[in-house]
Every structure is written in structure tokens, then in C-alpha cells.
Design a protein around this motif. Structure first.
Motif, PDB file in Angstrom:
ATOM      1  N   GLY A  12      31.034 -62.554 -31.536  1.00  0.00           N
ATOM      2  CA  GLY A  12      30.684 -61.734 -32.760  1.00  0.00           C
ATOM      3  C   GLY A  12      30.499 -60.737 -31.934  1.00  0.00           C
ATOM      4  N   PRO A  13      31.023 -59.478 -32.850  1.00  0.00           N
ATOM      5  CA  PRO A  13      30.404 -58.350 -31.818  1.00  0.00           C
ATOM      6  C   PRO A  13      28.761 -58.524 -31.330  1.00  0.00           C
ATOM      7  CG  PRO A  13      30.831 -58.009 -33.962  1.00  0.00           C
ATOM      8  CD  PRO A  13      31.112 -59.862 -33.861  1.00  0.00           C
ATOM      9  N   ASP A  14      28.764 -57.512 -30.554  1.00  0.00           N
ATOM     10  CA  ASP A  14      27.090 -57.816 -30.270  1.00  0.00           C
ATOM     11  C   ASP A  14      26.424 -56.156 -30.478  1.00  0.00           C
ATOM     12  OD1 ASP A  14      25.481 -58.571 -27.594  1.00  0.00           O
ATOM     13  OD2 ASP A  14      24.995 -56.779 -28.176  1.00  0.00           O
ATOM     14  N   GLY A  60      20.887 -51.904 -46.769  1.00  0.00           N
ATOM     15  CA  GLY A  60      21.425 -52.476 -45.940  1.00  0.00           C
ATOM     16  C   GLY A  60      20.513 -52.708 -44.711  1.00  0.00           C
ATOM     17  N   TYR A  61      19.758 -51.743 -44.997  1.00  0.00           N
ATOM     18  CA  TYR A  61      18.467 -51.815 -43.113  1.00  0.00           C
ATOM     19  C   TYR A  61      18.168 -52.842 -43.348  1.00  0.00           C
ATOM     20  CZ  TYR A  61      19.020 -46.876 -42.219  1.00  0.00           C
ATOM     21  OH  TYR A  61      19.994 -45.338 -41.254  1.00  0.00           O
ATOM     22  N   GLY A  62      18.226 -53.447 -41.881  1.00  0.00           N
ATOM     23  CA  GLY A  62      16.765 -54.437 -41.591  1.00  0.00           C
ATOM     24  C   GLY A  62      15.601 -53.547 -41.464  1.00  0.00           C
TER      25      GLY A  62
ATOM     26  N   GLY B  71      24.753 -59.002 -51.658  1.00  0.00           N
ATOM     27  CA  GLY B  71      26.501 -59.003 -51.424  1.00  0.00           C
ATOM     28  C   GLY B  71      27.187 -59.772 -50.424  1.00  0.00           C
ATOM     29  N   ASP B  72      28.444 -58.646 -50.357  1.00  0.00           N
ATOM     30  CA  ASP B  72      29.213 -60.158 -49.351  1.00  0.00           C
ATOM     31  C   ASP B  72      29.112 -59.469 -47.843  1.00  0.00           C
ATOM     32  OD1 ASP B  72      29.864 -57.524 -50.751  1.00  0.00           O
ATOM     33  OD2 ASP B  72      33.052 -58.225 -50.751  1.00  0.00           O
ATOM     34  N   ASP B  73      28.541 -59.166 -47.653  1.00  0.00           N
ATOM     35  CA  ASP B  73      27.931 -58.558 -46.482  1.00  0.00           C
ATOM     36  C   ASP B  73      27.410 -59.067 -45.826  1.00  0.00           C
ATOM     37  OD1 ASP B  73      26.333 -57.116 -48.282  1.00  0.00           O
ATOM     38  OD2 ASP B  73      26.681 -55.302 -47.099  1.00  0.00           O
ATOM     39  N   ASP B  74      27.142 -60.521 -46.210  1.00  0.00           N
ATOM     40  CA  ASP B  74      25.834 -60.943 -45.785  1.00  0.00           C
ATOM     41  C   ASP B  74      26.444 -61.497 -44.520  1.00  0.00           C
ATOM     42  OD1 ASP B  74      24.373 -60.514 -47.539  1.00  0.00           O
ATOM     43  OD2 ASP B  74      24.721 -63.458 -48.269  1.00  0.00           O
ATOM     44  N   ALA B  75      27.153 -61.756 -43.650  1.00  0.00           N
ATOM     45  CA  ALA B  75      27.418 -62.363 -42.290  1.00  0.00           C
ATOM     46  C   ALA B  75      27.333 -61.129 -42.117  1.00  0.00           C
ATOM     47  CB  ALA B  75      29.181 -62.627 -42.529  1.00  0.00           C
ATOM     48  N   ARG B  76      28.141 -59.657 -42.071  1.00  0.00           N
ATOM     49  CA  ARG B  76      27.458 -58.925 -41.046  1.00  0.00           C
ATOM     50  C   ARG B  76      26.219 -58.258 -41.202  1.00  0.00           C
ATOM     51  NH1 ARG B  76      27.280 -53.382 -41.142  1.00  0.00           N
ATOM     52  NH2 ARG B  76      27.061 -53.128 -43.417  1.00  0.00           N
ATOM     53  N   ARG B  77      25.506 -57.959 -42.078  1.00  0.00           N
ATOM     54  CA  ARG B  77      24.109 -58.249 -41.844  1.00  0.00           C
ATOM     55  C   ARG B  77      23.617 -58.730 -41.331  1.00  0.00           C
ATOM     56  NH1 ARG B  77      23.211 -55.644 -47.532  1.00  0.00           N
ATOM     57  NH2 ARG B  77      20.597 -56.283 -47.634  1.00  0.00           N
ATOM     58  N   VAL B  78      23.839 -60.732 -40.634  1.00  0.00           N
ATOM     59  CA  VAL B  78      22.962 -61.133 -39.734  1.00  0.00           C
ATOM     60  C   VAL B  78      23.608 -60.752 -38.572  1.00  0.00           C
ATOM     61  CG1 VAL B  78      23.086 -63.408 -39.886  1.00  0.00           C
ATOM     62  CG2 VAL B  78      22.978 -62.671 -41.732  1.00  0.00           C
ATOM     63  N   MET B  79      25.470 -61.009 -38.157  1.00  0.00           N
ATOM     64  CA  MET B  79      25.677 -60.402 -37.645  1.00  0.00           C
ATOM     65  C   MET B  79      25.132 -59.252 -36.353  1.00  0.00           C
ATOM     66  SD  MET B  79      28.928 -62.300 -36.731  1.00  0.00           S
ATOM     67  CE  MET B  79      30.042 -60.975 -37.335  1.00  0.00           C
ATOM     68  N   THR B  90      14.772 -70.051 -47.217  1.00  0.00           N
ATOM     69  CA  THR B  90      15.525 -70.279 -48.620  1.00  0.00           C
ATOM     70  C   THR B  90      17.036 -70.574 -48.346  1.00  0.00           C
ATOM     71  OG1 THR B  90      13.381 -69.095 -49.651  1.00  0.00           O
ATOM     72  CG2 THR B  90      15.444 -69.645 -51.101  1.00  0.00           C
ATOM     73  N   THR B  91      17.513 -71.280 -47.372  1.00  0.00           N
ATOM     74  CA  THR B  91      19.157 -71.463 -47.478  1.00  0.00           C
ATOM     75  C   THR B  91      19.823 -72.629 -47.957  1.00  0.00           C
ATOM     76  OG1 THR B  91      21.376 -71.554 -46.215  1.00  0.00           O
ATOM     77  CG2 THR B  91      18.658 -73.019 -45.597  1.00  0.00           C
ATOM     78  N   PHE B  92      20.776 -72.702 -48.657  1.00  0.00           N
ATOM     79  CA  PHE B  92      20.836 -73.872 -49.732  1.00  0.00           C
ATOM     80  C   PHE B  92      22.637 -74.439 -48.564  1.00  0.00           C
ATOM     81  CE2 PHE B  92      22.390 -70.019 -50.645  1.00  0.00           C
ATOM     82  CZ  PHE B  92      23.960 -70.120 -50.816  1.00  0.00           C
ATOM     83  N   TYR B  93      22.860 -75.349 -49.468  1.00  0.00           N
ATOM     84  CA  TYR B  93      23.667 -76.370 -49.069  1.00  0.00           C
ATOM     85  C   TYR B  93      25.567 -75.406 -49.165  1.00  0.00           C
ATOM     86  CZ  TYR B  93      20.989 -80.319 -49.867  1.00  0.00           C
ATOM     87  OH  TYR B  93      20.176 -81.929 -49.423  1.00  0.00           O
ATOM     88  N   ASP B  94      26.240 -75.551 -48.532  1.00  0.00           N
ATOM     89  CA  ASP B  94      27.103 -74.698 -48.268  1.00  0.00           C
ATOM     90  C   ASP B  94      26.995 -73.133 -48.112  1.00  0.00           C
ATOM     91  OD1 ASP B  94      29.186 -77.048 -48.120  1.00  0.00           O
ATOM     92  OD2 ASP B  94      28.921 -77.192 -50.772  1.00  0.00           O
ATOM     93  N   ASP B  95      25.915 -72.813 -47.120  1.00  0.00           N
ATOM     94  CA  ASP B  95      25.712 -71.549 -47.635  1.00  0.00           C
ATOM     95  C   ASP B  95      26.104 -71.087 -46.543  1.00  0.00           C
ATOM     96  OD1 ASP B  95      24.841 -69.125 -47.549  1.00  0.00           O
ATOM     97  OD2 ASP B  95      22.329 -69.736 -47.514  1.00  0.00           O
ATOM     98  N   PRO B  96      27.012 -70.029 -46.417  1.00  0.00           N
ATOM     99  CA  PRO B  96      28.229 -69.106 -45.766  1.00  0.00           C
ATOM    100  C   PRO B  96      27.092 -68.761 -44.408  1.00  0.00           C
ATOM    101  CG  PRO B  96      28.463 -68.288 -47.602  1.00  0.00           C
ATOM    102  CD  PRO B  96      27.583 -69.466 -48.269  1.00  0.00           C
ATOM    103  N   VAL B  97      26.133 -68.232 -45.305  1.00  0.00           N
ATOM    104  CA  VAL B  97      25.144 -68.068 -43.713  1.00  0.00           C
ATOM    105  C   VAL B  97      24.947 -69.144 -42.539  1.00  0.00           C
ATOM    106  CG1 VAL B  97      23.009 -66.495 -43.001  1.00  0.00           C
ATOM    107  CG2 VAL B  97      24.451 -65.792 -45.037  1.00  0.00           C
ATOM    108  N   LEU B  98      25.196 -69.922 -42.742  1.00  0.00           N
ATOM    109  CA  LEU B  98      24.601 -70.805 -41.918  1.00  0.00           C
ATOM    110  C   LEU B  98      26.308 -71.142 -41.412  1.00  0.00           C
ATOM    111  CD1 LEU B  98      23.874 -73.874 -44.569  1.00  0.00           C
ATOM    112  CD2 LEU B  98      22.371 -73.430 -42.444  1.00  0.00           C
TER     113      LEU B  98
END
Lengths: 301, 301
Positions: A12-14, A60-62, B71-79, B90-98
DNA sequence: CTGTTAGCGCCTTCAC
DNA sequence: GTGAAGGCGCTAACAG
């Protein structure tokens, strides 16, 4: 193509590369003048961070927490943090970190103090608040005394009397001492003779032990202005109910024990710091405190 | 030369560029399945973060807290977070963040659950601990009931009975319910008839209101196994001292009110998570809990 | 509309 | 010894 990337395990993007390209990290840095664990142990610090994090989450800030004071690599730690702006908590006069953050050219907000030319400052008027609460607690007293936070980085516990400003390295502590002094003098006492118990940490146990030392030095103490509610409660536990007493922060402790206190919202101050650091305009917090009178300063004459 | 740089206002080495070059950020990411402010409001979360931060401070790492679920930008925030490794809270079963964190290829440590192939997991054996404490509290009871954390992301408060595993999205909650169920069945009760009060938040007020709902449904309830000490205390406040009661976490609350509880150290678990994420080896935490018996489960027959 | 390229700022290598 | 250059991964601009 996407499948191939997937297969090769493209991670994924760095974020570093992206930040480098865009010139922003979408992360706010909080610089602590304390050991990192302190941020999660002191309830006031936790409230402050809750306020900060509320703003970060909204935008949306960390949130990047940077501890300092641990070694001589403070400057590197601070500069190495990939953040867009800094909020400083528990910094002190001549703190080298102040120069470090300024040299980055990023926005800086200092909580509590010191006031630095060109850097934003969010704080209540600690001196005026201290004067008000000390006037309340020392009126009708014969032998006033103070329970204080640490005066400098060494964070020693000891008992002194009428300390001078220049001995006090932490701005919030210096301002509060100055306010207590104002009140003491207005009430006709000699500041240089007022005992001041300094507590290394902000907890009950430390306060009890320091209170014992205070009483050993001057058993006639009949009024204590303390810089926090835990310190106030510790003082009371080593004394009796006739002690006039004030705390600070209007926490559950002061409510439950009927202790006069100074109300302020650390959470709101955290919000104000974060908003300012991220480019907004926060309202002035100088006068955002209130004296809460309770039984502990009731006149009994 | 240096003077010239100074004069031109050279802002110092850029952390993003440095990270890009070195391929590491010296920052640990903590991904929260909750709103960011929760991290500073829940005392267990605070202890956990204190443990994490202790390790970060020791090793000169920063701490980047990333909230998700907003929101739906979880993935972006994490990456987008510039970190070397992730700790999930505090994550959960089938959490897309996983999937998101796994796709980064960086080390991942999950606290509490769920267990995911290839990702580290740090947790006590919640099921076994729940079975032990429920056995203690439900023995000699006639009408056992449970006070639970939220079952799923909607975080609703309601009363149900004998919920099934598949209704429960949070691993820790599912494990504890399973342990309560084990004990209930071993003691000869019918799980499907055991009332379960679900509390939206982990606080006294919510617990009192849910306890009222529980009693409205079944006034004969004489034993409560609660998933936290605040929930247990709330239950007691709406009942009387004859209620058999257990909490969880062995906090000041359970100590002061003589409530049987499950002791575990969130701080140590935080340390273990951070150490594991940063490449160390932590000991196994499965059995790192203890049943603390107090007056609230004394046999009064 | 798709494909190439330049450059963000740093550090390391290699050439001089 | 000092100095120039390449490339980390990304994206915006530009060329085909």
C-alpha cells in the motif's frame, strides 16, 4: 495489474513518501515535559489529552505523543516526529525544547506557559485565580501555608518559605505562587515567613508526608492553599477539620470533601490548544476559571 | 555555512524524508476501535496506554493514536499513519481494519481478540476467568443475571436473555459471556432464561438504569455477574446488600465496596503489546488473571 | 487519454 | 579528504 500488485504483496501507499510529497502529515504532535506514562496517570493530563484528541478525531488527524526530559536527545525526538504542528504541555522557562519547536517553523501552541514571542499560549490567569482562592482561604487565618507542585525539574519534595520567582522553573507553579503571595501580602502577612510544602508528585501520599513536614516546622498552621485537590485532601488527612483549606481543579475529591477549589476545564483547554495548532482561532482562556466556595473555607468565627 | 542555514530559516531535517530514506518512522501506532476521546475517558484504556507508552518512552519511540469507526475512511487513516507497527485495541470479528493493517505487512498485535492467523494476540483467558467468577457469584443463587458491555458496534443499551455467540461482535465480550454461560450451565440453570443487561457505556449511571430494566423484567434476581466494577456498583445501588455480586478489573471501586472481582493488569498487557509489536517477545498472558473473593459473594446461608 | 518524468529532502555511495 | 549523484515511494505536471 491490481491482482499482480496484490500477489506481490504490495504494502500500500507509503505514508512517509506521501507526507514528503504533500508536505503535511495530518498528525498533531503533543510534546510532554514529563515521562510519557505521566500523560496517562495524571487525571488533568488525561482530560487535556481528551480535549486534544477530540479535535484530532473530528478533523481526521492522528495524535503523536512525544515525551521529553528523559535524556539529551529531546531535540532529536521532537524534530523527528512527523507532525504538522506542536502542542506543548508542562514546559518551563528556558526549556531548550522551546527553541527546538520554534526552529521547525511549524505552528506551536504552549499550554500554561511560558509566554514566548511568536508562539501561541493557552492558559487561564493562574496568578489571578490563585490570588482569589488564597484570599478566600487565608482570610480569618493566623498562620497561612501553601502546598505546591514541584518548583523545578529536579522534582524534589521539601519545605521552604516564601520562595522567590526565580527559584520556580514551571510557569504555572510560578504564577500560582505569585497569586498566593499577592493575597498573603494584601492580608498583611509577611510572605517570607509563609511555609511552602513542595510535593514531588501530585498524589495523596506525597501530600500527607509533606504536610507532616510542614506541621513539624510550624504546628500552628491553620490554613492551607494547595495547588490541587489531591494535595488539599492529603493536607486535611494529616490535620483536623478546623484547618481552612483550598484545592484546585474542582474535581470529585473537592466536591465530596467540601473543599473550596478553583474550577477550570482542562478538556476545553485541550480543545483550544488543538484548534489553535491546526490553524483555527480559539477564544481567550485567561478568565475561564471560577472560584468554588465550599465548607472548607467557611468562616467559623 | 551553518550560520547561513540559520539565517535562511532552515527548518531542520524533515522527518518524512528521513523516514522515507530509512524505511522506519520510530513511531508505534495504536489503532482504537472507539472514538479517540474514549482512550482518555475509560480508566482501563488509560492504563493500557500507560503501559504502551512506557515501552515507547524507553525505546525512544513516539506514539501515534489512530481512531477508527468514525467514518468510511478508516482504512485510509490507518494506512496513512506513519508508524512501524500497530497495536489494535477494541477491535471486533470481521473488523475491516484487520485486513487493512495486515495488508501493510507491518507487525500487528491485537489486544483482547479476535485471534487472527498470522497476527499476534495478547489477552487473558476471558472465558476461563468469567467461568471462575460466575461460579463464585452464582453458587447459592436462585436467579442469576449478567451485566454486560455492548454486544456490537451499535452500542445499544437493552435487556435480553441468554444471548448466542453470533450476536456478540466484540471478542472480549463474547468470551466473557461464554464463560458466564459455562458456569450457569454447570450450576444447573437454563442459560436461555438468564437475563442479560447490556450497558451502552461503562459507567455507573448507565448501569443503574440497566439494572432497573433488569429488575423490571425479573424482580427476583439475586446474583449479578458484571463485566466491570462500575457496572457492578451501579447494580448494587439499585438493589440491596443481599444481592450476590461480582465486578471485573479489581479497581478501587471493588476494593472499597467489598465486591468480588477479576484482577488483571491492563498496564502489563499494554507493555506486552508494545514489546511484541516492536519486535520483542512477551510472555504468555492467558493465565495472568486472578479471582479476588470479597464480601459480595460471601455465602450467607 | 495513457505513459513518462521530475522532484519532495534525506543519506549513502562512489567518484574524484 | 571534498563533492556530486542516485534513489527511497509518491503524485502532479507534462508529453505523446
Amino acid at each position: 495489474v491490481l491482482a499482480a500488485a496484490e500477489a506481490l504483496g504490495y504494502p500500500g501507499p507509503d505514508p512517509s513518501a506521501r507526507s514528503l510529497r504533500y508536505g503535511e502529515t495530518r498528525t498533531l504532535g503533543v510534546v510532554l515535559g514529563e515521562h510519557l506514562t505521566y500523560a496517562f496517570e495524571d487525571s488533568q493530563a488525561v482530560s487535556f489529552l481528551a480535549g486534544i484528541s477530540e479535535v484530532c478525531a473530528d478533523r481526521g488527524y492522528g495524535l503523536n505523543i512525544v515525551p521529553t526530559g528523559a535524556g539529551d536527545d529531546d531535540a532529536r525526538r521532537v524534530m523527528d516526529a512527523a507532525v504538522d504542528a506542536y502542542v506543548l504541555w508542562t514546559t518551563f522557562y528556558d526549556d531548550p525544547v522551546l527553541d527546538t519547536v520554534r526552529s521547525t517553523g511549524k505552528p506551536v501552541v504552549i499550554h500554561g506557559g511560558p509566554a514566548v514571542e511568536g508562539l501561541a499560549l493557552i492558559s487561564i490567569d493562574n496568578r489571578e485565580a490563585a490570588r482569589a482562592v488564597a484570599t478566600e482561604v487565608f482570610t480569618n487565618a493566623k498562620h497561612p501555608a501553601v502546598m505546591s507542585f514541584p518548583l523545578d525539574r529536579r522534582r524534589m519534595s521539601f519545605v521552604t518559605s516564601g520562595p522567590d520567582d526565580h527559584e520556580i522553573e514551571y510557569p504555572v507553579t510560578r504564577e500560582r505562587i505569585a497569586g498566593y503571595r499577592d493575597a498573603v501580602r494584601e492580608l498583611g502577612f509577611d510572605w517570607s515567613e509563609v511555609p511552602v510544602g513542595v510535593c514531588r508528585t501530585n498524589d495523596l501520599g506525597e501530600a500527607r508526608s509533606t504536610m507532616q513536614d510542614l506541621l513539624a516546622r510550624d504546628p500552628s498552621i491553620d490554613a492551607i492553599a494547595a495547588m490541587s485537590d489531591p494535595l488539599a485532601l492529603g493536607a486535611r488527612m494529616e490535620s483536623n477539620d478546623s484547618l481552612r483549606l483550598s484545592g484546585w481543579d474542582d474535581s470529585d475529591i473537592s466536591r465530596q470533601h467540601g473543599i473550596t477549589s478553583v474550577a477550570q476545564s482542562m478538556r476545553e483547554q485541550g480543545v483550544a490548544c488543538a484548534v489553535t495548532a491546526l490553524g483555527g482561532v480559539a477564544s481567550n482562556y485567561r478568565d475561564n476559571w471560577q472560584l468554588v466556595r465550599r465548607a472548607s473555607t467557611q468562616t467559623t468565627s
